[in-house]
Design a protein around this motif. Structure first.
Motif: not given
Length: 583
Positions: A442-447, A168-172, A197-198, A210-216
Motif C-alpha cells: 500500500s503506497f501513499g502517493v502524496d508522501r 483506505e482504497t483496499a475495502q473497495g 483518494r482516501a 505528509i499528514r492530511t485528511r484527504e490523500f491518494t
C-alpha cells in the motif's frame, strides 16, 4: 543547509511554482487539505502512471476504480467502526485537540507511542509534564480518548442510509472479490490494484502534505492460496535493501542492516517470501522515480503496532527533516478481510481449489425421522436437526450406541440413533473451496511526491549566481522540455513554437517561454525540475540546429531539429545519456 531549512524552502517553492498549496485559502484555508497546482498535478500523475506500469501492467494485475463512499455495513465488517482510532487529548486551557502519541513522540525518547496502550501514554504525559503545543498549558491528568478517524455521511434523502468516506482504497477491492475472482477465472494467485483518494479525519494534520485528511493511495491486493509456496525470487533475490528489523529496533545498539532480499528471506528476517518479493520490486521502483536510496529503508512493525491479523508487516520509510516517515506498507493480511466480508454479507468469498487427482472421502450425514422429532420436540425440532448435523461432522463416534446425546438450550436429550438416519458414505470430490490470503503493498502517493521533491531539492552556483533546482527523474518530471526563442523575433518565435508543437505531438510534455532574458528562463525551468531546455537562435534558422541544455550539469549541445523528438524520447526513456550525444 539543514533538513528543516530545506523543507521551509521547498514549501515556499511548491506554492510559488504551482506544486501544492493549502486549499480554500480565499476563505482562510482548512487544515489537512491541499490543492496540487499545475506542476504538482503533473508530477503526481506521472508518479501514478509509473506505479501503474510497474505494479499493474508489468505484474499482470487488474485495476479497478471503486466509489469513495461506501455503506456502513462494509466498515462494520472490516472493523473500522470499532478499531480505526487515534489517541485524542484536549487542552484544558485553549481547547485545542491533539494526538497524544504525537506529543509523546515529539517530546520524549518514545518513538512508537502509537503502539502503546492509552493508560501508558497518559502516564508518560504526566511523568514528562508534557504541555499543549498550541498554548503551553500542562496536559498531565487530562484523559486520552479514542477518536474514530472516518468521515461519516448519509446516502440518499430522508431516512438515509449511513455511509462513510473510505479510509483506505483496499475495502473497495475486498468487497468486490466475488465478482473480481470471476474475471481472474477463479485462478490463484491474482492481483487487483487501485489508485484513488482516501479520507481520514486526522486530529492534528501537520507537516505539509505528509499528514492530511484527504490523500491518494496506490494499493495492490494480491490474493494467494494459503498453501502457496511463494513466488520465484530470482528477479529480486540480489536486490540490496536496508532493513530495520524488530530485533535491531529493540536492541540498545541496533542499527539498519544492509543485506539482500534473498538473504533476508532465507534467514527469516523477512518472514514471508511474498512480502520479500514486493519489497524487492519496490526498492528498485523507488530508486527509478527519484527517491534517494541513502535516505530510504524498510522498517519492520513492532508487535504492538502490527494489526492482529498481520503475520508480517514492513514499512517503506524515507528520511525527511531528519525524521523517518512512512511512504508505503507491506503486509501479509491472511484471510481476515475476505472472511469478515463473507460473514457480514453472506456472499461467497472463496475460490475453488482443483485437486490434481479426484479424492474419495467419507462423509457422515444424518436424515432424521421428522415423524419422531416433530411430536417429541415440537418447535425445537429444527434446532435438533442442526445439532445432529453438527455432531455427525465433529464426532461420528457419538452415533455408535443405541442413543445419541445432544444439548439443546442447556439441557441434554437422548435420541435413538435409528431415528437420526445417520450414515457414512463415500464421495468423490474434485476440489474444495478456500478463502485466499492477501498480500498488500500500500503506497501513499502524496508522501511519495513530497519525498521525491525533498530528495530532488538542490542548490548550487552558476556563473556567479545562486541557483535552485530540482533533480527530478526525467520519467516523472512534470515538464520534460522547455522551448525558448533566444529573443523577441518573429522568425525565432515562429520556429520555436513549431518545434514545441512537434514535440508535443511526439508525446512529450513541453512548455514554451519567451518572457525575460534566456538566463532567467533557464532558472525558472531549473526550479520546477525541467530536465532539458531548447533554445532557438539565429544559427537555428541557418543550419536547422538548436541548443539543448541539460538541467543538472547545465551542459549544452547543438543538435539537429529533425532528430529532436527521437533524441529526447531516448533521453526520457534512459536509452541514451546526454553526455554521450554528439553535438
Amino acid at each position: 543547509m539543514s533538513e528543516q531549512a530545506t523543507s521551509q524552502k521547498l514549501t515556499e517553492l511548491a506554492k510559488r511554482r504551482g506544486y501544492f498549496f493549502q486549499s480554500s485559502s480565499a476563505y482562510g484555508g482548512v487544515g489537512g487539505f491541499y490543492t496540487f497546482g499545475p506542476q504538482g498535478a503533473a508530477l503526481k500523475g506521472n508518479l501514478e502512471d509509473a506505479w501503474r506500469e510497474r505494479f499493474a501492467v508489468s505484474e499482470g494485475n487488474m485495476e479497478i476504480d471503486a466509489p469513495t463512499i461506501m455503506p456502513e455495513p462494509v466498515f462494520e465488517s472490516s472493523g473500522h467502526l470499532d478499531t480505526f482510532d487515534d489517541m485524542l487529548i484536549e487542552c484544558p486551557e485553549c481547547g485545542e485537540s491533539h494526538r497524544a502519541d504525537h506529543i509523546v513522540e515529539d517530546n520524549t525518547e518514545y518513538e512508537d507511542a502509537e503502539s502503546l496502550p492509552i493508560p501508558e501514554v497518559e502516564e508518560i504525559v504526566a511523568e514528562y509534564e508534557l504541555v499543549c503545543p498550541s498554548c503551553g498549558a500542562g496536559l498531565a491528568g487530562q484523559a486520552i480518548d479514542d477518536f474514530n478517524l472516518m468521515f461519516a455521511t448519509n446516502i440518499g434523502p430522508g431516512d438515509a442510509q449511513p455511509g462513510y468516506l473510505r479510509p483506505e482504497t483496499a475495502q473497495g477491492i475486498f468487497v468486490e472479490f466475488p465478482r473480481l475472482k470471476e474475471y481472474a477465472r477463479n485462478t490463484l494467485p491474482f492481483g487487483v490494484t487501485q489508485i484513488g483518494r482516501a479520507y481520514r479525519n486526522e486530529i492534528s494534520p501537520r507537516r505539509s502534505i505528509i499528514r492530511t485528511r484527504e490523500f491518494t493511495q496506490a494499493e495492490l491486493e494480491y490474493f494467494i492460496d494459503p498453501e502457496d509456496e511463494g513466488p520465484d525470487l530470482s528477479s529480486v533475490e540480489d536486490v540490496s535493501v536496508r532493513l530495520y528489523a524488530v530485533g535491531e529496533q529493540q536492541a540498545d545498539d541496533g542499527s539498519i542492516r544492509e543485506t539482500t532480499i534473498g538473504e533476508a528471506v532465507a534467514d527469516g528476517t523477512i518472514a514471508d517470501p511474498w512480502v520479500g518479493y514486493f519489497l524487492g520490486v519496490s526498492q528498485e521502483w523507488y530508486a527509478s522515480v527519484g527517491v534517494d536510496m541513502d535516505r530510504f529503508r524498510f522498517r519492520q512493525h513492532l508487535a504492538g503496532e502490527r494489526a492482529h491479523y498481520a503475520s508480517d508487516c514492513w514499512d517503506a520509510e524515507s528520511e525527511i527533516d531528519g525524521n523517518w516517515i512512512e511512504i508505503a506498507g507491506f503486509a501479509h493480511r491472511g484471510d481476515y478481510d475476505l472472511s469478515k466480508h463473507a460473514e457480514g454479507s453472506g456472499d461467497r468469498f472463496t475460490v475453488f481449489r482443483q485437486y490434481d487427482d479426484p479424492q474419495t472421502v467419507e462423509r457422515a450425514t444424518v436424515d432424521p425421522d421428522m415423524s419422531y422429532l416433530g411430536p417429541e420436540f415440537g418447535g425445537d425440532a429444527g434446532a435438533v436437526v442442526d445439532a445432529l448435523e453438527d455432531l455427525a461432522v465433529s464426532d461420528r463416534e457419538a452415533f455408535e450406541g443405541e442413543h445419541v446425546e445432544i444439548e439443546l438450550a442447556g439441557e441434554s436429550h437422548e435420541i435413538p440413533v435409528e431415528k437420526t438416519g445417520f450414515s457414512v458414505d463415500e464421495e468423490t470430490i474434485a476440489g474444495e473451496h478456500i478463502i485466499p490470503h492477501v498480500i498488500e503493498p500500500s503506497f501513499g502517493v502524496d508522501r511519495l511526491l513530497y519525498t521525491v521533491l525533498h530528495h530532488a531539492y538542490a542548490e548550487d552556483e552558476v556563473a556567479g549566481e545562486e541557483r535552485t533546482y530540482l533533480e527530478l527523474e526525467p520519467e516523472v518530471a512534470p515538464t520534460f522540455v522547455g522551448v525558448f526563442p533566444l529573443q523577441s523575433d518573429d522568425d525565432l518565435e515562429a520556429t520555436a513554437r513549431e518545434i514545441a508543437t512537434e514535440l508535443r505531438a511526439a508525446g512529450l510534455s513541453v512548455t514554451y517561454d519567451d518572457s525575460g532574458n534566456i538566463g532567467r528562463r533557464y532558472r525558472r525551468q531549473d526550479e520546477v525540475g525541467t530536465p532539458f531546455c531548447i533554445t532557438v537562435d539565429y544559427e537555428s534558422l541557418e543550419d536547422g540546429t538548436v541548443t539543448v541544455r541539460e538541467r543538472d550539469s547545465t551542459a549544452q549541445k547543438r543538435l539537429p531539429v529533425d532528430d529532436l523528438a527521437e533524441t529526447l524520447a531516448a533521453l526520457r526513456a534512459g536509452d541514451v545519456a546526454f553526455e554521450a550525444l554528439e553535438g
